[in-house]
Motif scaffolding. Structure first.
Motif, PDB file in Angstrom:
ATOM      1  N   ARG A 176       0.868  -1.190   0.000  1.00 46.91           N
ATOM      2  CA  ARG A 176       0.000   0.000   0.000  1.00 46.91           C
ATOM      3  C   ARG A 176       0.903   1.238   0.000  1.00 46.91           C
ATOM      4  O   ARG A 176       1.783   1.390   0.839  1.00 46.91           O
ATOM      5  CB  ARG A 176      -0.915  -0.005   1.219  1.00 46.91           C
ATOM      6  N   GLU A 178       0.689   5.247   0.252  1.00 48.71           N
ATOM      7  CA  GLU A 178      -0.139   6.402   0.593  1.00 48.71           C
ATOM      8  C   GLU A 178       0.700   7.660   0.396  1.00 48.71           C
ATOM      9  O   GLU A 178       1.797   7.767   0.928  1.00 48.71           O
ATOM     10  CB  GLU A 178      -0.626   6.315   2.032  1.00 48.71           C
ATOM     11  N   ASP A 198      -2.580   0.459  -4.284  1.00 58.34           N
ATOM     12  CA  ASP A 198      -2.092  -0.852  -3.877  1.00 58.34           C
ATOM     13  C   ASP A 198      -1.414  -1.507  -5.064  1.00 58.34           C
ATOM     14  O   ASP A 198      -1.876  -1.382  -6.201  1.00 58.34           O
ATOM     15  CB  ASP A 198      -3.233  -1.750  -3.401  1.00 58.34           C
TER      16      ASP A 198
END
Length: 250
Positions: A176, A178, A198
């Motif tokens: 993941r 971010e 992802d």
């Protein structure tokens, strides 16, 4: 899951720091002659397609980001059409001489969608067509993993500061990412965008196996768009060219 809903002009600036458009264009053009029909799965802001369109290719790009597709359409491009949608949902009766998916788009697909996407792509290809895949594989992720990164990207009096955090889901074999983008425009205005995506962790043998199951034969593998050999140590991206396997050979 993936979210790339920020202005396409900012993506273009960041892309230039990661990619070599001239090398990509030369590579793709070597896979199909001018005038060929081309499909880009994960076309982003249309950078590759605009260049191929200038060279005489008839191009279709598919991307799930409404912001990127809007930018691509505004940027135009001779002989280029853009479709807003996910690669796994794209359907058409047209057949293409070249289908490609670059810049880790393959890694953005969930594991359980990969075979279906490749089987559908097989149907999109003309009998003598070629598929080009560029993807990151296992050591790519292991060696590039950093829990927190800060990067700056500059272009046309715009400064983009990218704050990124990576986390690993070992049970799903996904990364993941971010990101927070802080953008200072030429007039001094500052804007903020949150972005995440992802990525599935893939291996070369896994992708080769999926291609075979989907009806493809791998014809070449490279370690980059200069057609350099794929390094034995396995680091860096892998670029695969595949052709539809003749039905009599399946």
């Amino acid at each position: 899951m993936t979210s790339f809903e920020f202005p396409g002009e900012y993506y273009e600036i960041m892309r230039r720091d990661f990619r070599n458009l001239a090398a990509e264009t030369e590579f793709l053009a070597s896979c199909a002659p001018p005038g060929s029909r081309v499909l880009d799965l994960g076309s982003g802001t249309g950078t590759n397609l605009r260049r191929l369109g200038e060279l005489g290719y008839s191009c279709v790009g598919v991307d799930q980001s409404a912001s990127f597709v809007e930018y691509a359409r505004r940027a135009g491009g001779e002989g280029v059409e853009y479709v807003h949608g996910r690669a796994e949902d794209f359907a058409t009766d047209r057949r293409f001489d070249l289908v490609y998916s670059l810049f880790m788009t393959l890694n953005h697909l969930p594991h359980d969608k990969l075979r279906t996407v490749l089987e559908t792509t097989r149907c999109h290809l003309a009998p003598e067509g070629r598929l080009v895949l560029e993807f990151g594989h296992l050591l790519n992720f292991v060696e590039s993993y950093q829990q927190h990164t800060v990067a700056h990207h500059r272009g046309d009096d715009i400064l983009i500061t990218r704050l990124a955090r990576q986390s690993v889901n070992p049970h799903a074999a996904t990364w993941r990412n971010e990101e927070t983008l802080l953008v200072r425009d030429a007039d001094g205005q500052v804007s903020l965008y949150d972005n995440f995506f992802d990525q599935s962790v893939l291996t070369g043998p896994e992708v080769r196996g999926l291609l075979a199951e989907a009806g493809f034969t791998v014809t070449a593998e490279y370690g980059g768009f200069r057609k350099e050999p794929a390094p034995g140590h396995g680091r860096g991206p892998l670029v695969i060219i595949a052709a539809p396997t003749p039905k009599e050979a399946i």
